[in-house]
Design an enzyme around this catalytic site. Structure first.
Site, short mmCIF file in Angstrom:
data_model
loop_
_atom_site.label_atom_id
_atom_site.label_comp_id
_atom_site.label_asym_id
_atom_site.label_seq_id
_atom_site.Cartn_x
_atom_site.Cartn_y
_atom_site.Cartn_z
N LYS A 162 42.05 42.96 21.29
CA LYS A 162 41.99 42.49 19.88
C LYS A 162 42.31 40.91 19.66
O LYS A 162 41.57 40.54 18.87
CB LYS A 162 43.20 43.58 19.24
CG LYS A 162 43.17 44.64 19.15
CD LYS A 162 44.14 45.32 18.51
CE LYS A 162 43.99 47.22 18.65
NZ LYS A 162 45.02 47.79 18.28
N GLN B 259 51.68 47.80 17.20
CA GLN B 259 50.91 48.22 18.46
C GLN B 259 51.95 49.68 18.66
O GLN B 259 53.00 49.25 18.79
CB GLN B 259 50.76 47.80 19.59
CG GLN B 259 49.57 48.17 20.54
CD GLN B 259 48.32 48.26 19.91
OE1 GLN B 259 47.95 47.50 19.16
NE2 GLN B 259 47.72 49.43 20.54
N ASP C 165 45.67 48.73 10.11
CA ASP C 165 45.91 50.17 10.64
C ASP C 165 45.30 51.17 9.86
O ASP C 165 45.02 52.09 10.11
CB ASP C 165 46.91 50.22 11.67
CG ASP C 165 46.81 49.80 13.04
OD1 ASP C 165 45.85 49.72 13.68
OD2 ASP C 165 47.88 49.33 13.44
N1 GUN Z 1 48.16 52.60 19.57
C1 GUN Z 1 46.69 53.34 20.06
N2 GUN Z 1 45.93 53.10 19.00
C2 GUN Z 1 46.22 52.20 17.97
C3 GUN Z 1 45.78 51.53 16.93
O1 GUN Z 1 44.69 51.68 16.46
N3 GUN Z 1 46.78 50.78 16.15
C4 GUN Z 1 48.14 50.58 16.80
N4 GUN Z 1 48.91 49.88 15.90
N5 GUN Z 1 48.49 51.08 17.71
C5 GUN Z 1 47.75 52.04 18.33
#
Ligand code: GUN
Length: 295
Positions: free
Chosen positions: A53, A97, A120
């Site tokens: 990311k 995350q 998100d």
């Molecule tokens: N953990 C697994 N997928 C995601 C996601 O798309 N966003 C976040 N914040 N954590 C994750």
């Protein structure tokens, strides 16, 4: 028949080209979209996702900040950081995350994020908006699945989509997206889960089958109708001593076998994953446009 392999990288590249124009427009007004990414601890999958990311955010000219807290950080400390980021106008998007360490309540953390900055789309307010058909943003993984279908010429409109998995991150919001009464959605959607008896009975009826159960190669060829479109959301680490890392990634479907049966299929890695990251950048740009009233 040999299935068409739906490349997530190719689709993500299209999306980035479109986003570049929107980012340039914001920059021409002196605005740089900002994204804050927070991680607590060193969960290996989270470390890897966040690196991807951050790399893309930097490449796209997004102002990004990567905040890593040690595993034993208190919930209070994390909530204080989120408050600081909510109040900082340089950041238009904030992600924390998941998973978080066991002593931190993910609900409290998600609800602490300003819903306008919730790129998100995990905040209950944004989940609710999506469910009533008035989404602010779309959550990244299911939005990625939808974009793959639309951009590959497999509109879900009028089709029977069977989703395996009911997680809050993938299965449930994908259901909400695809049943929307709007062009490109309008699908008939069945959601299967661990309580579904005779899973194959349902998966065999799918025009479009989405595997999002987090179980390596769980969807085998006998469970798929000839000519179905298969989207594999799974990312499973399986031990592999021939790999330097000691593991390799496999999806929730038996990809190689399905090449002979499906009309089209996404690979793992290189399918849904890259498009999910593109959707995060999309949401950051959209949230920025919204916050500076340039949408
Ligand atoms: N953990 C697994 N997928 C995601 C996601 O798309 N966003 C976040 N914040 N954590 C994750």
């Amino acid at each position: 028949m040999v299935a068409q392999i739906l490349s997530g990288q190719k689709i993500a590249a299209q999306v980035y080209a479109e986003l570049k124009e929107r980012i340039d427009r914001l920059k021409s007004h002196g605005i740089v979209p900002g994204l804050a990414m927070v991680r607590v601890g060193e969960d290996p999958a989270s470390v890897s996702y966040m690196k991807q990311k951050e790399k893309i955010a930097q490449k796209m000219g997004i102002y990004s900040k990567f905040i890593v807290f040690p595993e034993d950080t208190s919930e209070e400390r994390l909530l204080a950081e989120i408050k600081k980021l909510n109040d900082d106008s340089k950041f238009h998007g904030i992600i924390v995350q998941l998973p978080l360490p066991r002593h931190i309540d993910p609900r409290k953390v998600i609800e602490a994020i300003d819903p306008q900055k919730d790129v998100d789309c995990f905040h209950p307010l944004n989940v609710g908006k999506l469910l009533i058909g008035e989404p602010y943003l779309l959550p990244c993984t299911p939005h990625g699945v939808w974009q793959i279908l639309l951009r590959s010429g497999y509109s879900p409109e009028g089709k029977h989509v069977v989703i395996c998995g009911r997680s809050n991150i993938s299965g449930k919001p994908l259901f909400a997206i695809l049943i929307q009464k709007k062009a490109g959605a309008n699908a008939t959607v069945t959601v299967c889960h661990t309580g579904t008896p005779n899973l194959a009975h349902f998966t065999r009826q799918a025009d479009i089958l989405v595997a999002a159960m987090g179980s390596p190669k769980a969807i085998t060829t006998d469970m798929v109708r000839e000519g179905a479109v298969v989207i594999d959301v799974g990312v499973n680490r399986v031990p592999d001593p021939t790999e330097k890392t000691g593991f390799r990634l496999v999806g929730d479907t038996d990809f190689e076998a399905l090449l002979e049966k499906a009309e089209a299929i996404t690979p793992v890695p290189g399918g849904v994953g890259p498009v999910t990251v593109a959707m995060l950048i999309w949401n950051t740009v959209t949230a920025c446009e919204h916050q500076v009233r340039l949408s």
